[in-house]
Design a protein around this motif. Structure first.
Motif, PDB file in Angstrom:
ATOM      1  N   CYS A 240       0.673  -0.958   0.523  1.00 23.88           N
ATOM      2  CA  CYS A 240       0.280   0.132   0.018  1.00 23.88           C
ATOM      3  C   CYS A 240       0.879   1.516  -0.347  1.00 23.88           C
ATOM      4  N   THR A 241       1.876   1.513   0.987  1.00 20.42           N
ATOM      5  CA  THR A 241       2.803   2.255   0.704  1.00 20.42           C
ATOM      6  C   THR A 241       3.269   2.797  -0.376  1.00 20.42           C
ATOM      7  N   TYR A 242       3.941   1.270  -1.095  1.00 21.25           N
ATOM      8  CA  TYR A 242       4.234   1.763  -2.236  1.00 21.25           C
ATOM      9  C   TYR A 242       3.881   2.416  -3.122  1.00 21.25           C
ATOM     10  N   ALA A 243       2.428   1.515  -3.596  1.00 19.63           N
ATOM     11  CA  ALA A 243       1.487   1.996  -4.288  1.00 19.63           C
ATOM     12  C   ALA A 243       1.103   3.683  -4.125  1.00 19.63           C
ATOM     13  N   CYS A 244       1.378   3.770  -3.290  1.00 16.01           N
ATOM     14  CA  CYS A 244       1.069   5.272  -3.145  1.00 16.01           C
ATOM     15  C   CYS A 244       2.012   6.466  -4.349  1.00 16.01           C
ATOM     16  N   TYR A 245       3.327   5.276  -4.229  1.00 14.12           N
ATOM     17  CA  TYR A 245       3.675   6.369  -5.292  1.00 14.12           C
ATOM     18  C   TYR A 245       4.005   5.392  -6.877  1.00 14.12           C
ATOM     19  N   PHE A 246       2.475   4.780  -7.293  1.00 19.23           N
ATOM     20  CA  PHE A 246       2.543   3.939  -8.328  1.00 19.23           C
ATOM     21  C   PHE A 246       1.729   5.604  -9.144  1.00 19.23           C
ATOM     22  N   MET A 337       7.880   1.867   4.879  1.00 21.48           N
ATOM     23  CA  MET A 337       6.593   1.773   5.224  1.00 21.48           C
ATOM     24  C   MET A 337       6.505   2.788   6.062  1.00 21.48           C
ATOM     25  N   ALA A 338       7.252   2.444   7.213  1.00 25.32           N
ATOM     26  CA  ALA A 338       7.502   3.881   9.037  1.00 25.32           C
ATOM     27  C   ALA A 338       8.494   4.739   8.280  1.00 25.32           C
TER      28      ALA A 338
END
Ligand code: PFF
Length: 464
Positions: A240-246, A337-338
């Motif tokens: 979810c954290t990475y997908a914020c950057y998609f 993530m953090a």
């Protein structure tokens, strides 16, 4: 925060970068270390089939859910949940999961990652050559119990991880994945080919690919589900954290399936490296437990390729470097993530956030590292720190987080918002969408409940 923006756009530059970064998070010690160990302990091929089944029915749907939630917000996990819920502020609290889970998971993962780095170093200086079988166990015991050595190697991993994250989303995370993931594949393929040439290869292959369902118990099924979760990094909002950057044009479904396929291939190929090698030594069994990678394998590599020392040397070195890279691309996602939380919610500069998270993990990780030596006797709830952190993340937070996410998108989120995200605003046809929706509403929550109940021991009576 502004500085972050000016130095590094907070978005993965390319679609392939997005896939490699997510695959980097998924592919880790869970594939190269935990998967073969679990397969060995659970009877081989039957476990693998069940594992693949759960990957498809549980891992991939929950992963797609995480990707959809993250990409919808495009900022941080808190914003994503709030936005996706149609502005209900309470769901923001889900954004705390990645901060807590990230700190905890990295703190113990970095300990094992540190071990892999030390083993890569040992391999590089040819430290495995000329030992007798018992010495490998002795050496590993002495190293993991040595407070200075184990903490030091853990710090090396944490510093590398923090510095990569400090560089930013494109220049740090994406670039690291773009460099390390292809290298990792090359290394794996080379090792698989070498391992398959060993005399015991066919025995190893039949262990991996000939299912013996008589070995399947309730425990096997539930372990396979747990492994699918851990391996894909789902449940604690990492993807979810990475997908914020998609970018908005990334095909989330294609991305999710690609990651799952890469992850499964790497796990299977690790099996193809390890089992033929183990079976090439008469009398050795693959169910050696967690010590497989640090005690059995250094011995196996020396013995199996012993007639040509240069091959034994290269094989060991490449194998442990592979482990280091797999661990690093995952630890980067954990630290992010953090760190992302402090960057987005408190406006900290990225390098400050990354190094602060790294420093906290040095402290927490020291507790975990020492639980193999000096503090072996120190327990909380009957567990040492290492086991306790693993328990909290993998056995509590992952299932509970996944369950909440399924409930969230299955019953709280406006269905059109979800469909819109997964079809890129209707541009993509996603024929499997109804299947996904059914799974996420009715199948996944039940299965996840079962894993959770299993981890808490409610199904212990099934395990004989
Ligand atoms: N999936 C990683 C592995 O297989 O090693 C571990 C992991 C990464 C778990 C990131 C959780 C996470 F958030």
């Amino acid at each position: 925060m502004n500085e972050t923006k000016s130095k590094d756009t907070k978005v993965f530059a390319s679609k392939i970068g997005a896939i490699l970064a997510a695959a980097g998070s998924a592919v880790g010690l869970g594939n190269v270390w935990r998967f073969p160990t679990e397969t060995g302990a659970n009877g081989g091929a039957a476990f693998i089939l069940i594992y693949i089944f759960f990957m498809l029915i549980l891992g991939v749907p929950v992963m797609l859910t995480e990707l959809a939630i993250g990409r919808h917000g495009q900022k941080d996990v808190m914003t994503s949940f709030e936005k996706m819920s149609g502005g209900r502020k309470g769901w923001r609290l889900m954004g705390l999961i990645p901060v807590v889970a990230g700190l905890l998971v990295l703190s113990y993962y970095a300990v094992v990652a540190g071990w892999t780095m030390y083993y890569a170093y040992e391999a590089a200086i040819n430290g495995f050559a000329g030992k007798d079988a018992g010495q490998y166990a002795q050496d590993f015991g002495a190293f993991s119990a040595d407070p200075i050595a184990s903490v030091l190697w853990m710090v090396v991993i944490l510093v590398m991880t923090a510095e990569i994250v400090a560089l930013g989303v494109q220049r740090g995370i994406e670039r690291a994945a773009r460099i390390m993931m292809p290298l990792l594949f090359i290394f794996i393929v080379v090792l698989v080919v070498c391992s398959l040439t060993l005399p015991g290869a066919s025995k190893g292959l039949s262990f991996l690919f000939m299912p013996d369902f008589s070995k399947v118990t309730g425990g096997t099924v539930l372990s396979a589900m747990g492994q699918a979760f851990f391996s894909l990094s789902v449940g604690i909002c990492c993807l979810c954290t990475y997908a914020c950057y998609f970018r908005k044009d990334v095909n989330l479904v294609q991305n999710g399936f690609s990651v799952a396929i890469i992850d499964t291939m790497v796990a299977l190929m690790s099996g193809l490296i390890i089992f033929p090698a183990v079976y090439s030594i008469p009398g050795l069994a693959p169910d050696a437990g967690p010590s497989l990678v640090f005690i059995t394998l250094p011995n196996v590599f020396q013995t199996a390729f012993g007639s040509v020392p240069a091959v034994a040397y290269t094989f060991s070195l490449v194998f442990y470097l592979l482990l280091v890279m797999a661990a690093l691309t995952s630890s980067i996602s954990m630290l992010e993530m953090a760190a992302a939380f402090f960057v987005e919610r408190f406006g900290w500069k990225r390098p400050v956030a990354a190094r602060s998270v790294g420093a906290i993990c040095v402290v927490l990780g020291t507790f975990c590292a020492l639980s193999f030596g000096e503090w072996q006797e120190v327990t909380l709830f009957g567990m040492g720190f290492f086991d306790l952190f693993d328990f909290i993340v993998a056995k509590l937070m992952m299932p509970v987080g996944s369950f909440l996410m399924c409930v969230f998108v299955g019953y709280v989120v406006d269905e059109r918002v979800l469909r819109n995200e997964l079809t890129n605003g209707g541009v993509l046809r996603q024929p499997l969408y109804p299947v996904y929706r059914f799974i996420i509403r009715f199948v996944a929550p039940v299965l996840i409940f079962m894993i959770f109940a299993n981890e808490l021991g409610m199904f212990d009576f099934l395990k004989k």
